[in-house]
Design a protein around this motif. Sequence first.
Motif, PDB file in Angstrom:
ATOM      1  N   SER A 192      36.977 -15.852 105.185  1.00 51.35           N
ATOM      2  CA  SER A 192      37.648 -15.989 103.887  1.00 51.35           C
ATOM      3  C   SER A 192      39.063 -16.551 104.060  1.00 51.35           C
ATOM      4  O   SER A 192      39.518 -17.375 103.255  1.00 51.35           O
ATOM      5  CB  SER A 192      37.686 -14.633 103.181  1.00 51.35           C
ATOM      6  N   SER A 193      39.785 -16.146 105.119  1.00 52.47           N
ATOM      7  CA  SER A 193      41.126 -16.684 105.362  1.00 52.47           C
ATOM      8  C   SER A 193      41.069 -18.173 105.675  1.00 52.47           C
ATOM      9  O   SER A 193      41.882 -18.967 105.177  1.00 52.47           O
ATOM     10  CB  SER A 193      41.788 -15.933 106.517  1.00 52.47           C
ATOM     11  N   ALA A 194      40.125 -18.585 106.501  1.00 56.10           N
ATOM     12  CA  ALA A 194      39.993 -20.002 106.824  1.00 56.10           C
ATOM     13  C   ALA A 194      39.628 -20.811 105.594  1.00 56.10           C
ATOM     14  O   ALA A 194      40.123 -21.929 105.381  1.00 56.10           O
ATOM     15  CB  ALA A 194      38.937 -20.185 107.917  1.00 56.10           C
ATOM     16  N   LEU A 195      38.773 -20.255 104.713  1.00 52.09           N
ATOM     17  CA  LEU A 195      38.391 -20.955 103.486  1.00 52.09           C
ATOM     18  C   LEU A 195      39.583 -21.073 102.548  1.00 52.09           C
ATOM     19  O   LEU A 195      39.793 -22.123 101.907  1.00 52.09           O
ATOM     20  CB  LEU A 195      37.242 -20.194 102.812  1.00 52.09           C
ATOM     21  N   GLU A 196      40.392 -20.029 102.460  1.00 49.74           N
ATOM     22  CA  GLU A 196      41.558 -20.040 101.580  1.00 49.74           C
ATOM     23  C   GLU A 196      42.593 -21.059 102.037  1.00 49.74           C
ATOM     24  O   GLU A 196      43.224 -21.731 101.220  1.00 49.74           O
ATOM     25  CB  GLU A 196      42.169 -18.635 101.549  1.00 49.74           C
ATOM     26  N   GLN A 197      42.764 -21.219 103.335  1.00 50.88           N
ATOM     27  CA  GLN A 197      43.767 -22.137 103.868  1.00 50.88           C
ATOM     28  C   GLN A 197      43.221 -23.533 104.126  1.00 50.88           C
ATOM     29  O   GLN A 197      43.936 -24.392 104.631  1.00 50.88           O
ATOM     30  CB  GLN A 197      44.333 -21.564 105.174  1.00 50.88           C
ATOM     31  N   GLY A 198      41.973 -23.764 103.762  1.00 54.07           N
ATOM     32  CA  GLY A 198      41.391 -25.092 103.941  1.00 54.07           C
ATOM     33  C   GLY A 198      41.100 -25.450 105.380  1.00 54.07           C
ATOM     34  O   GLY A 198      41.054 -26.633 105.727  1.00 54.07           O
ATOM     35  N   GLY A 247      35.530 -25.206 108.837  1.00 53.55           N
ATOM     36  CA  GLY A 247      34.754 -26.374 109.246  1.00 53.55           C
ATOM     37  C   GLY A 247      33.456 -25.955 109.911  1.00 53.55           C
ATOM     38  O   GLY A 247      33.298 -24.817 110.370  1.00 53.55           O
ATOM     39  N   ILE A 248      32.529 -26.895 109.937  1.00 49.45           N
ATOM     40  CA  ILE A 248      31.226 -26.661 110.570  1.00 49.45           C
ATOM     41  C   ILE A 248      31.056 -27.692 111.670  1.00 49.45           C
ATOM     42  O   ILE A 248      31.164 -28.900 111.427  1.00 49.45           O
ATOM     43  CB  ILE A 248      30.076 -26.768 109.544  1.00 49.45           C
TER      44      ILE A 248
END
Length: 646
Positions: free
Chosen positions: A556-562, A565-566
């Motif tokens: 969730s933190s990585a998604l929030e900060q953009g 990646g996959i």
Amino acid sequence: MIMAVLARRVLGLRIGAVRALLTGVAGLLAAGVVGTPMGPQASRTPLVTVQLGAALLGAMIFLVLSEAVVGGPLRGMVRWPGAARRRLARSRRYTQLSGIAVRHGLRRFLTGRSRGGTANPQEQAALARSLRLALEEAGATFVKLGQVLSSRHDLLPAVFADELSALQHEVAAEPWPDIARVLAEELKAPPEKVFAEFQTEPLAAGSMAQVHRARLHDGRAVAVKVQRPGARQVVERDLDILFRISDMLERNTAWGRTVGSRELVRGFADSLHEELDFRTEARNTAAVAANAAVAAGEEPEGADGDGRPAAGPRVLMPEVHHRLSTERVLVVEWLDGVTLNRADAVLDAQGLDRERLARDLFGCLLGQIVIGGVFHADPHSGNVLVLSDGRLGLVDFGSVGRIDRMLRGSLRELLMAIDRNDPRALSDALLDLVERPDEIDEERFTRALGRYTARHLASSGPPGREMFSDLFLLVAQYGLTVPPEVAAAFRALATVEGALGRLVPGFDLVEEARAFAATELSRRLSPQHLSRSLADEAAAVLPMLLRLPRRAERISSALEQGRLGINVRLLADERDRRFIQSLVRDVLLTFLGGLTGVLGILLLSTQGGPKVTGSLRLFDIFGYNMLLISSVLVLRVLFTITKPRR
């Protein structure tokens, strides 16, 4: 030596000092041939670059030729003293075996003169007896091979299998002085001091050892198994011959490649090496007994005075006296009974229930395989005793099988699929048991299993001996490989079928397996077993559950900060990358070699051009060197393609 190093680097080889010296000499000879004046224009001096190129090319050609023979004749020359001694010993053994075959009338089968076989039942029976006598005279290794073949009804006619089964306990005994010497060497004392009583006449003589009855100083009766003198040396020599024969079969015959004759002999050799160390058999006996007790649900706290459960196990296994057991001597508890192949009179005299005994034996073996995971791998009728109290006993644990927990689960699913007569579930369970190729038509395999179940499992009457052989043929047809431990379990079931047939002719293995599967399913669905299974699963899943909140927070933190990646990695397998690299390299070198050769020919065929000397043109220099480079590149590619794999 510089030419040898360059040639080795270009071809990607590792060579020793001797081959490096010979390679350098070959390069010098090639340079000398190019530099030798010939014909009326002998005064023309070739360029140094042409001589160096010829030296490199000659060194490479020598390396290619030597690499083709280094695995055979050259290596044999280096190791000829030891090889000559071994070959002489093998030759003597070959001569001895040939003489045995001739004495027993087997020569025409060895020379290939008998091509039509023997259709007459009397001739088949006589040939089977001759084969048994020849194997018995050939010694321990071949007797054991006959024992293994006696359970392979898919390979041999019934008359041969029945005759070879007599090898189990009908081998000539060793003289007592030789046995006494082995006992004294292993126990560090004469047998009359170690034992209160010792019967010098053996009760049974096998291919590797013989069994005597004795009594300890505390009054307990024991069985003493003593290895035959010189058995290990004979086995090692004969296994060397069998390995060479298996290599020849796998190299020259389709049958040998299909069945994997080398791996079959390797498994046979591993089994023999285990049987030669009686300490391994002592550990096997204790392990099988413990796992059989677990499979039967026996609780140690219910034991009576003699150390066995109060209710008593239905199939007994002897207790091992580890203090008196060594590499060549095994001392175990005496089980008072008679082997199953001689127990018809005892069974009839005591009025024993043959059906119950057969179910006890089969259930014990299935429990060892499916529940315990350690099982008797050779339960033929000579290793099954009918005891004086009406129960059965298992002896001779020189060969055991072991199956891990995952495979045991797949075997249970296989039995339950047989119980439900479900081809799709049978296919899933079977594919979990075997090692399968990357590509397999599972639908077609399921339909084939459906036909198999309709033939062997859904028809009326007990299945025939071909049930196991048809299953193995079906597995091989689809390119599946049965792991050795699973194959050992199936062989044990096929072997115990003969013992069960002596108790109850036509014993229905499939029906009993279905009953075992139903009982096992009921046991696994009991509240006690379900609670234990849930506790085991919870213990395995709990660490993952504890890590989930932390991992979810990171995502969730990585998604929030953009920063989410996959990563998808193509050709992640190192083998795939090496294959692509080698393919690109060979194609590129082939293209460059061909292009350079064409350019060299064009330059040599071009008229005119600047001259370096009176008769040597610059185009000739470039042309010859391009042809040299082309030859080196093409030779490198050809060597890479045809290089022997050692």
